[in-house]
Design a protein around this motif. Structure first.
Motif, PDB file in Angstrom:
ATOM      1  N   THR A  54      -2.002 -10.035  -3.449  1.00 34.25           N
ATOM      2  CA  THR A  54      -2.529 -11.265  -2.855  1.00 34.25           C
ATOM      3  C   THR A  54      -1.418 -12.106  -2.218  1.00 34.25           C
ATOM      4  O   THR A  54      -0.238 -11.911  -2.516  1.00 34.25           O
ATOM      5  N   ASP A  55      -1.827 -13.086  -1.399  1.00 35.48           N
ATOM      6  CA  ASP A  55      -0.844 -13.980  -0.776  1.00 35.48           C
ATOM      7  C   ASP A  55      -0.083 -14.768  -1.835  1.00 35.48           C
ATOM      8  O   ASP A  55       1.095 -15.062  -1.688  1.00 35.48           O
ATOM      9  N   GLU A  56      -0.779 -15.090  -2.914  1.00 33.52           N
ATOM     10  CA  GLU A  56      -0.142 -15.860  -3.978  1.00 33.52           C
ATOM     11  C   GLU A  56       0.999 -15.047  -4.621  1.00 33.52           C
ATOM     12  O   GLU A  56       2.079 -15.578  -4.914  1.00 33.52           O
ATOM     13  N   MET A  57       0.763 -13.761  -4.805  1.00 28.12           N
ATOM     14  CA  MET A  57       1.796 -12.899  -5.398  1.00 28.12           C
ATOM     15  C   MET A  57       3.001 -12.800  -4.463  1.00 28.12           C
ATOM     16  O   MET A  57       4.156 -12.861  -4.875  1.00 28.12           O
ATOM     17  N   ALA A  82       3.764   5.225  -1.375  1.00 23.17           N
ATOM     18  CA  ALA A  82       3.729   3.752  -1.451  1.00 23.17           C
ATOM     19  C   ALA A  82       2.522   3.168  -0.728  1.00 23.17           C
ATOM     20  O   ALA A  82       2.124   3.664   0.339  1.00 23.17           O
ATOM     21  N   SER A  83       1.966   2.105  -1.300  1.00 25.17           N
ATOM     22  CA  SER A  83       0.884   1.388  -0.621  1.00 25.17           C
ATOM     23  C   SER A  83       1.431   0.851   0.701  1.00 25.17           C
ATOM     24  O   SER A  83       2.473   0.184   0.733  1.00 25.17           O
ATOM     25  N   GLN A  84       0.714   1.152   1.754  1.00 27.52           N
ATOM     26  CA  GLN A  84       1.156   0.738   3.083  1.00 27.52           C
ATOM     27  C   GLN A  84       1.277  -0.788   3.168  1.00 27.52           C
ATOM     28  O   GLN A  84       2.234  -1.332   3.701  1.00 27.52           O
ATOM     29  N   GLU A  85       0.303  -1.449   2.536  1.00 27.46           N
ATOM     30  CA  GLU A  85       0.251  -2.910   2.606  1.00 27.46           C
ATOM     31  C   GLU A  85       1.504  -3.535   1.963  1.00 27.46           C
ATOM     32  O   GLU A  85       2.149  -4.407   2.542  1.00 27.46           O
ATOM     33  N   VAL A  86       1.846  -3.044   0.774  1.00 24.20           N
ATOM     34  CA  VAL A  86       2.993  -3.634   0.072  1.00 24.20           C
ATOM     35  C   VAL A  86       4.304  -3.237   0.757  1.00 24.20           C
ATOM     36  O   VAL A  86       5.213  -4.046   0.903  1.00 24.20           O
TER      37      VAL A  86
END
Ligand code: UDP
Length: 417
Positions: free
Chosen positions: A99-102, A161-165
Motif C-alpha cells: 500500500t501507499d502507506e507502507m 519478484a513482484s513487479q509492483e514492489v
C-alpha cells in the motif's frame, strides 16, 4: 540515527594457511592502493540471518588489510520491520498487499537513517538488501563535493519478484554506482545506470561456528538438548521463517522415522530482530512438532542457537537438511558442507551453486524426494562420507569469506578516485 556495531578484530594473516599463499597475496596486492580508504556497510540487523553473519567477519578483515571499515545498523521500529518483511517476501515472489502507506513508512525510515550518516566520512558505502536501499537518495552529499561511491548489495533472489514492489524500489536502486548480486540470474532486466557485479558470499573458516569443535563441548551441547549421540540424527539450522519450511522438515523426519525408528531431529533456530512475525512462526513450529521427544529445538528463547550449538549440531548430524523454498545463497548450507556433512537441500537459488546434485549432496523438490535421499544417506555411510568431503573441498575453493573480501576490494579499486 544508525547504530554502529563493533565486531571483534580479525587478521588476514590468520587465514593464510587455510586459503593458500596465492589467494592471500592477491588480497594484499588489491588492498595496497586502497590503504586508508573509508568504507561503511549499512544493513538492517546486527543479529540473526546471513548478512549480519557476513559482516562480523568482512568488516574486521577489511580493516586488517589497511582500509577503515565501519558497520552501521539502521534503527527501525516495529512498523518499519513489518513493512520491510512484506517487501522482502514480495521481492522473493510471495503474493502480498503493498500500500501507499507502507511505501511512506519505508521512505520515512530511510530518510531518518540517511540523516544520521555523515557521508563525507566515507569513500565507499555498501547498503545491504532492500530495507535501507533508499538511503542513497536522501544521503548523497552533493554540496561538499565529496564523491562517495555507493553500492547496493542485494542478497535475495529477485527472479520472481513482484513487479509492483520492484518498480517501487527500482528508481532508488538505479542511483547506485554499483550493484552486487549473488547470481547472474538474480539481476533484473533493463537496469539503467549502475555497474553490475556478481559475487556470492562465503563463510569464515576460523569463526567459532566453523572451526573444529572439541568433543567435550560437542557432547555438552547434545546432553543439554537431550540428543542421544548413539542414535541417528538429522538437522536443520535456520531462522523461523516459512521460506525455510521448518514444518516441512518435521514432516520429512516423521516419514523417515517410519523406516528408522531411532531417528532424531534437531532444529537450531533463532528469531532475527528484523523479523516481527518470527515469534508467531516459532509457536506454530512448536505446535507442529507436538510432544515428540525425539524432536529437539535449540532456540534463542532457550538461550541456545548460538555459534557453539550451530557447530555442534552441524558437526554431529548424519544428514543436514536445508528445506528452503527460496534462498538467496544459504550460508547454513556452506557451513554444513564445510563440516563435511552430506546435505539434502531445496533446489532453490544459491543452494544450487553449493549442492551439486549427486556430488556434494542432493537437491530435492518434494517431501518424497527428501525422505528418499535422507534414508539413502542414512543407510550408505560410504556415499555420505564421499559427498561430505567433496562438499568441504567445494567450499574451500569457492565459498570462503576471503574470496568475498577479494571481490569487494576488486570492486572498490574499479571505483577508486
Ligand atoms: N544461525 C544461527 N543460529 C540459529 C540459526 C541460524 O547462528 O539458530 C545462523 C546460521 O549459522 C547462518 C545464518 O544464521 O550463519 C543464516 O544465514 P543464511 O544465509 O543461511 O540465511 P538467512 O537467515 O540470511 O536467510
Amino acid at each position: 540515527m544508525p547504530t554502529l556495531v563493533n565486531p571483534k578484530p580479525k587478521q588476514l594473516d590468520d587465514y593464510r594457511k587455510v586459503i593458500g599463499e596465492e589467494a592471500y597475496q592477491e588480497i594484499v596486492e588489491l588492498a595496497k592502493p586502497l590503504a586508508g580508504k573509508r568504507v561503511l556497510h549499512l544493513n538492517a540487523t546486527a543479529s540473526g540471518g546471513g548478512v549480519a553473519e557476513l559482516l562480523y567477519t568482512l568488516v574486521p578483515l577489511t580493516n586488517s588489510v589497511g582500509l577503515v571499515a565501519d558497520w552501521a545498523v539502521m534503527d527501525g521500529a516495529p512498523d518499519f520491520y513489518q513493512v520491510t518483511k512484506t517487501m522482502h517476501d514480495s521481492l522473493q515472489g510471495a503474493k502480498t498487499v503493498w500500500t501507499d502507506e507502507m511505501w511512506d513508512t519505508w521512505r520515512r525510515y530511510n530518510e531518518i537513517t540517511a540523516k544520521g550518516i555523515d557521508v563525507s566520512n566515507y569513500d565507499y558505502i555498501v547498503v545491504h538488501d532492500p530495507q535501507p536501499a533508499g538511503v542513497v537518495s536522501y544521503a548523497r552529499d552533493t554540496e561538499s563535493g565529496v564523491r562517495t561511491r555507493w553500492f547496493w548489495r542485494c542478497h535475495i533472489d529477485l527472479t520472481d519478484a513482484s513487479q509492483e514492489v520492484w518498480e517501487t524500489i527500482r528508481p532508488f536502486v538505479e542511483q547506485y554506482e554499483g550493484l552486487v548480486f549473488t547470481l547472474e540470474e538474480y539481476v533484473k532486466d533493463g537496469l539503467r545506470g549502475p555497474e553490475v557485479f556478481i559475487s556470492p558470499p562465503g563463510i569464515d573458516p576460523l569463526s567459532p561456528k566453523n572451526v573444529k569443535l572439541d568433543n567435550t563441548a560437542r557432547y555438552k551441547v547434545l546432553a543439554t538438548a537431550g540428543i542421544d549421540p548413539e542414535r541417528p540424527l538429522i538437522a536443520q539450522v535456520s531462522r523461523f521463517d516459512p521460506w525455510k519450511d521448518p514444518l516441512g522438515v518435521i514432516d520429512v523426519y516423521r516419514e523417515a522415522k517410519k523406516q528408522v525408528p531411532g531417528l532424531q531431529l534437531a532444529m537450531v533456530a533463532n528469531v532475527a530482530s528484523d523479523a516481527p512475525d518470527g515469534w508467531v512462526f516459532y509457536e506454530k513450529t512448536l505446535r507442529h512438532a507436538g510432544e515428540d521427544p525425539d524432536i529437539h529445538f535449540l532456540t534463542d528463547p532457550m538461550g541456545l542457537g548460538n555459534d557453539v550449538e550451530v557447530s555442534a549440531i552441524q558437526t554431529t548430524a548424519d544428514v543436514v537438511i536445508q528445506k528452503s523454498i527460496c534462498e538467496g545463497f544459504g550460508l547454513v548450507v556452506t557451513e554444513a558442507l564445510w563440516k563435511a556433512r552430506p546435505m539434502v537441500a531445496g533446489n532453490a537459488g544459491g543452494i544450487r551453486m553449493q549442492v551439486i546434485d549427486g556430488e556434494t549432496g542432493y537437491l530435492a523438490t518434494s517431501n518424497e524426494d527428501y525422505v528418499h535421499r535422507v534414508l539413502g544417506l542414512l543407510g550408505d555411510q560410504e556415499t555420505a562420507c564421499r559427498m561430505g568431503e567433496a562438499g568441504r573441498e567445494h567450499v574451500r575453493k569457492n565459498f570462503l569469506i576471503t574470496r568475498y573480501l577479494r571481490d569487494y576490494l576488486r570492486m572498490f579499486n574499479r571505483f577508486a578516485r
